[in-house]
Design a protein around this motif. Sequence first.
Motif: not given
Length: 148
Positions: A136-137, A33, A139-144, A19
Amino acid sequence: MGLSSRSAVAIHALTMLGRSGVHSLTSAEIADSLASNPVLVRRVLGSLRDAGLVWSTEGRGGGWSLARAPREITLYDAYTAVEAGPVLARHAHPPSDACPVGRHMQDLLEAEFRDAEQAMEERLGRTTIAHLVRQVLDREREVAESKR
């Protein structure tokens, strides 16, 4: 020997490095982490280095980087770099030949365990670090997006 947490630590570290792209990370950053100890992380990274999956630079601005593209590193590569021996433990000593179960159990279990371990190896070989980085990216986009 059974599976330890070294595989999870190795895959986590490789995914972080994948990443980060061209930026190297220190063992302390990776340990943060993992909520773990940098010494443990350095041991695992050393095994990954020995397997040709990562490399390190010393000194100010140094750290760890992937030695290959994330799409070229599988979870099986990480597993074999840090684990020794079979995943499923065999009998510590031979069972009794006087028992009808004992006299056959080792052979029966060996076949079952070997097939199970082969299935795990094949599955881990299909997933790359690039695949985990994408997840990971995503899921981070979904969280945002959910916070909007």
